[in-house]
Enzyme design. Sequence first.
Site, PDB file in Angstrom:
ATOM      1  CD  GLU A  56      -2.717  -0.606   2.707  1.00 36.93           C
ATOM      2  OE1 GLU A  56      -3.858  -0.999   2.811  1.00 36.93           O
ATOM      3  OE2 GLU A  56      -2.036  -0.241   3.692  1.00 36.93           O
ATOM      4  NE  ARG A 112       5.166  15.202   4.924  1.00 41.82           N
ATOM      5  CZ  ARG A 112       6.431  14.879   4.959  1.00 41.82           C
ATOM      6  NH1 ARG A 112       7.316  15.586   4.303  1.00 41.82           N
ATOM      7  NH2 ARG A 112       6.834  13.833   5.647  1.00 41.82           N
ATOM      8  CB  CYS A 134      -0.357  35.309  10.955  1.00 41.62           C
ATOM      9  SG  CYS A 134      -0.357  36.954  10.338  1.00 41.62           S
ATOM     10  CE1 TYR A 145       0.178  10.691   3.597  1.00 42.50           C
ATOM     11  CE2 TYR A 145       2.434  10.280   2.903  1.00 42.50           C
ATOM     12  CZ  TYR A 145       1.187   9.801   3.270  1.00 42.50           C
ATOM     13  OH  TYR A 145       0.960   8.458   3.304  1.00 42.50           O
TER      14      TYR A 145
HETATM   15  N1  LLP Z   1      -1.317   2.130   4.542  1.00 36.69           N
HETATM   16  C1  LLP Z   1      -1.745   2.599   5.706  1.00 36.69           C
HETATM   17  C2  LLP Z   1      -2.670   1.795   6.493  1.00 36.69           C
HETATM   18  C3  LLP Z   1      -1.312   3.841   6.166  1.00 36.69           C
HETATM   19  O1  LLP Z   1      -1.730   4.282   7.334  1.00 36.69           O
HETATM   20  C4  LLP Z   1      -0.415   4.604   5.381  1.00 36.69           C
HETATM   21  C5  LLP Z   1       0.049   5.915   5.830  1.00 36.69           C
HETATM   22  C6  LLP Z   1      -0.005   4.087   4.141  1.00 36.69           C
HETATM   23  C7  LLP Z   1      -0.469   2.829   3.761  1.00 36.69           C
HETATM   24  C8  LLP Z   1       0.914   4.818   3.209  1.00 36.69           C
HETATM   25  O2  LLP Z   1       2.146   5.106   3.774  1.00 36.69           O
HETATM   26  P1  LLP Z   1       3.298   5.693   2.830  1.00 36.69           P
HETATM   27  O3  LLP Z   1       3.646   4.638   1.812  1.00 36.69           O
HETATM   28  O4  LLP Z   1       2.786   6.913   2.158  1.00 36.69           O
HETATM   29  O5  LLP Z   1       4.413   5.991   3.753  1.00 36.69           O
HETATM   30  N2  LLP Z   1       1.247  12.674   6.972  1.00 36.69           N
HETATM   31  C9  LLP Z   1       2.473  11.949   7.183  1.00 36.69           C
HETATM   32  C10 LLP Z   1       2.370  10.522   6.729  1.00 36.69           C
HETATM   33  C11 LLP Z   1       1.271   9.769   7.418  1.00 36.69           C
HETATM   34  C12 LLP Z   1       1.115   8.389   6.888  1.00 36.69           C
HETATM   35  C13 LLP Z   1      -0.111   7.762   7.420  1.00 36.69           C
HETATM   36  N3  LLP Z   1      -0.352   6.452   6.919  1.00 36.69           N
HETATM   37  C14 LLP Z   1       3.603  12.681   6.463  1.00 36.69           C
HETATM   38  O6  LLP Z   1       3.355  13.744   5.903  1.00 36.69           O
HETATM   39  O7  LLP Z   1       4.736  12.219   6.481  1.00 36.69           O
END
Ligand code: LLP
Length: 424
Positions: free
Chosen positions: A278, A318, A349, A377
């Site tokens: 995923e 971020r 601000c 993100y």
């Molecule tokens: N699957 C599940 C169940 C997840 O919770 C997430 C991310 C992913 C897949 C995808 O993860 P990735 O491959 O994108 O690392 N807002 C944060 C990241 C939060 C990720 C939450 N879950 C940031 O800006 O770094």
Amino acid sequence: MQKGHYIFSGHDTVELARQYATPLYVISEDIIRNNIRNIKSAFEKEHIDYAVNYAGKAFLNTAMCKIIKDEGICVDTVSKGEMYTALKAGIDPQDITLHGSNKSEEELCYALENGIGCIVIDSMYEISVLNELCEKKSRKQNVHIRVTPNIEAHTHEYVQTGRIDSKFGIPIGMALRAAQKVSQTRYLKLTGIHCHIGSQIFAQKPFIIAANNMLELMSNIEALGLDVHELNLGGGFGVNNMTDEELFSVKDYASALKELLEVKCPEIDIPVPKIIVEPGRYIIDNAGITLYTVGTIKEIPYMRKYVSVDGGLFENPRPGMYDAVYRACVANRFEDEPNELVTISGRCCETDTLINDILLPKCYPGDIVAVINTGAYNYSMAGNYNRLPRPAIVLLKGDKSELMVRRETEEDLVRCDEVPSWLK
Ligand code: LLP
């Protein structure tokens, strides 16, 4: 294309800024497709039965869903809004998975009514809630159980999700009970188990340890007489924000996984499961940049030079939330010697530093700054802080460019406002 300008995915970024105005998210369809194909070919090379569920939370809109569909991969959603977007874009409901640690009944009903392929159960409580809703709607539903496999991956605390002490999933020690509970329902069919150990992880090892623990759990579940044949190992593939060098190799991951499956499955006497991954960030991060126009430049003598741009916290939270570090360049003077240490700050601000202490060529108001690898993100976490309209997103394909999301207007900002009768 002008010499000395920063070229991204074959496009002159200064021209893009001129044509579409700033702040501007720029997304390259060619890079997205290339990233997806990298993942697919890594798994195909190892002859692993697999599926890729793109994690929509990283970046989702209608055009993105069309790309996902066209590449033949699936999508992982976490809300009615994400499901709605995917369905509206024409993604087959069977190719959609619904996640969430606190799904509302409304979301679950929406998923059932629309025939969403798989719902990932996140708690004991959800098993009964979902079964009752299925009964009301006379629908059977394929489900996975999300398990926390007790893995601590080295990443930012806020995106570590594989530990037992987590709001996500069911602790691995309770997972058998959960599987049994699902099997006793009339309407839920357990087809697999899921884990996601965190985001922005560079080492292969935690993924393989998690996979190993999950296979053992599968064998214990099968010993109960249940047939689970899908293993979703989540996303989290780390990306390198600072150079183009690859830090997480999907090829190595697939090959380590293949080795594990070949050794472990016969040992614990289970058929090799279908593997689902995923990834979000890996697919979209380096496909995006953000363009800004420089405004005020302020020098605090002997201390710091602030170069302010027309974006900031509202379109990229971020740096503030995760201490995320980005690189940037002055797009209209890309080849000039970087000789000034500056801080790029946003326009909110708030001390919304986008990049602390970065060497850039001397900046002037009106310059175009490009922040690199902002695909993941940024847009998906953007807001309207300070009543700032969210930027447009332009999509690049070959030598073409067109909007995939238009810029918000002030009218959009008041669209949902209501005036209570006593104020009219
Ligand atoms: N699957 C599940 C169940 C997840 O919770 C997430 C991310 C992913 C897949 C995808 O993860 P990735 O491959 O994108 O690392 N807002 C944060 C990241 C939060 C990720 C939450 N879950 C940031 O800006 O770094």
